[in-house]
Design a protein around this motif. Structure first.
Motif, short mmCIF file in Angstrom:
data_model
loop_
_atom_site.label_atom_id
_atom_site.label_comp_id
_atom_site.label_asym_id
_atom_site.label_seq_id
_atom_site.Cartn_x
_atom_site.Cartn_y
_atom_site.Cartn_z
N GLY A 47 11.47 4.55 -4.03
CA GLY A 47 12.28 3.35 -3.87
C GLY A 47 11.48 2.33 -3.11
O GLY A 47 10.51 2.66 -2.45
N PRO A 48 11.89 1.06 -3.19
CA PRO A 48 11.14 0.00 -2.53
C PRO A 48 11.09 0.18 -1.01
O PRO A 48 12.06 0.64 -0.41
N GLY A 49 9.96 -0.17 -0.43
CA GLY A 49 9.83 -0.21 1.02
C GLY A 49 10.03 -1.65 1.49
O GLY A 49 10.50 -2.51 0.72
N GLU A 50 9.62 -1.91 2.73
CA GLU A 50 9.89 -3.22 3.33
C GLU A 50 9.21 -4.37 2.57
O GLU A 50 9.83 -5.38 2.25
N THR A 51 7.91 -4.19 2.28
CA THR A 51 7.18 -5.27 1.60
C THR A 51 7.71 -5.49 0.19
O THR A 51 7.86 -6.63 -0.27
N GLU A 52 8.00 -4.39 -0.49
CA GLU A 52 8.51 -4.49 -1.86
C GLU A 52 9.85 -5.22 -1.86
O GLU A 52 10.13 -6.05 -2.73
N ASP A 53 10.67 -4.90 -0.86
CA ASP A 53 12.00 -5.53 -0.72
C ASP A 53 11.86 -7.03 -0.47
O ASP A 53 12.64 -7.84 -0.96
N GLN A 54 10.82 -7.36 0.29
CA GLN A 54 10.61 -8.77 0.64
C GLN A 54 10.20 -9.59 -0.58
O GLN A 54 10.58 -10.75 -0.72
N PHE A 55 9.41 -8.97 -1.47
CA PHE A 55 8.85 -9.73 -2.60
C PHE A 55 9.45 -9.37 -3.96
O PHE A 55 9.15 -10.00 -4.96
N GLY A 56 10.25 -8.30 -4.03
CA GLY A 56 10.86 -7.92 -5.30
C GLY A 56 9.89 -7.28 -6.28
O GLY A 56 10.15 -7.27 -7.49
N ARG A 57 8.78 -6.74 -5.75
CA ARG A 57 7.77 -6.10 -6.62
C ARG A 57 7.47 -4.69 -6.12
O ARG A 57 7.42 -4.46 -4.90
N PRO A 58 7.25 -3.75 -7.05
CA PRO A 58 7.04 -2.37 -6.64
C PRO A 58 5.62 -2.13 -6.11
O PRO A 58 4.66 -2.76 -6.57
N PHE A 59 5.52 -1.21 -5.17
CA PHE A 59 4.22 -0.73 -4.70
C PHE A 59 3.23 -1.86 -4.41
O PHE A 59 2.16 -1.94 -5.01
N ILE A 60 3.60 -2.75 -3.49
CA ILE A 60 2.66 -3.79 -3.08
C ILE A 60 2.32 -3.69 -1.58
O ILE A 60 1.55 -4.48 -1.06
N GLY A 61 2.89 -2.69 -0.90
CA GLY A 61 2.57 -2.47 0.51
C GLY A 61 1.37 -1.54 0.63
O GLY A 61 0.53 -1.46 -0.28
N ARG A 62 1.31 -0.81 1.73
CA ARG A 62 0.12 0.05 1.96
C ARG A 62 0.00 1.15 0.93
O ARG A 62 -1.08 1.44 0.43
N ALA A 63 1.12 1.77 0.59
CA ALA A 63 1.08 2.84 -0.43
C ALA A 63 0.67 2.23 -1.77
O ALA A 63 -0.06 2.85 -2.56
N GLY A 64 1.11 1.00 -2.00
CA GLY A 64 0.78 0.31 -3.25
C GLY A 64 -0.71 0.03 -3.37
O GLY A 64 -1.29 0.10 -4.46
N GLN A 65 -1.33 -0.28 -2.21
CA GLN A 65 -2.78 -0.53 -2.25
C GLN A 65 -3.52 0.73 -2.67
O GLN A 65 -4.50 0.67 -3.42
#
Ligand code: URA
Length: 217
Positions: free
Chosen positions: A69-87
């Motif tokens: 499920g979305p984390g904080e960064t994903e929630d902020q931008f509406g895009r999946p896996f764009i935070g640290r795990a996304g990198q």
């Protein structure tokens, strides 16, 4: 065609989410589905989220990656896996010789659970039909479940990731490769454990590449 679509939509509403009309326009179907997801009020998570995170990527992907499920960064931008795990996921995808635009990246729940807690049973139950419809439209050659939450909620199982990874499972006839969630690596401190987890994820991704290339037994 429109009538047939209506009949299929009726059956989907009745629970047969994996029904999909062959030859229908995936791009349009995915766009319609995304619009529906962006209005979802099926569970409490829509009340606390900032943005829905429906998932993104190719509408004809070889690989569908599914997270929890979305984390904080994903929630902020509406895009999946764009935070640290996304990198980390980006690096994995790159190492496979692909880009985010070649695959589809989604989640079991489309709204961030407060404080990144695990999604509750009723939240997953409410949200899972969206994912099933995404799978039906995308028809990926392989599904990668990132972590046990994605795996067990999709399959209705209770596997431990450490034990099940390395195997190729199946979801409605689509090869499914379970692997560690990228955040699993981020939470580790021991360098050896980190290298082992990275290596095991890479082993799993090699299987995925063989499946997509039609070379997996
Ligand atoms: N972790 C997930 O499971 N999904 C995301 O989109 C981001 C982090």
């Amino acid at each position: 065609m429109d009538e047939l679509r209506q009949v299929l939509n009726f059956y989907r509403e009745m629970g047969a989410e994996f029904l999909h009309l062959p030859g229908s326009d995936r791009r349009a179907d995915l766009a319609d589905l995304t619009r529906e997801i962006l209005q979802c009020r099926r569970c409490r998570l829509h009340e606390t989220k900032s943005h829905y995170v429906p998932g993104e990527g190719s509408n004809h992907p070889g690989i569908l990656f599914i997270g929890e499920g979305p984390g904080e960064t994903e929630d902020q931008f509406g895009r999946p896996f764009i935070g640290r795990a996304g990198q980390l996921l980006d690096k994995i995808i790159q190492k496979m010789g692909l880009g985010r635009e070649d695959v589809f990246i989604g989640n079991v729940v489309k709204c961030r659970p407060p404080n990144n807690r695990e999604p509750l049973k009723d939240e997953v139950q409410a949200c899972l039909p969206w994912l099933l419809r995404q799978i039906a439209i995308l028809q990926p050659k392989a599904i990668v479940c990132l972590g046990r939450v994605a795996l067990n909620n999709l399959l209705g199982t209770s596997h431990s990731m450490g034990r099940i990874r390395g195997q190729v499972l199946s979801f409605n006839g689509i090869p499914l490769v379970p692997t560690y969630h990228p955040a699993f690596i981020l939470h580790k401190r021991d360098k050896e454990e980190i290298s082992r987890a990275k290596w095991e994820i890479w082993e799993d991704m090699q299987k995925v590449m063989a499946i997509v290339a039609g070379k997996h037994p």
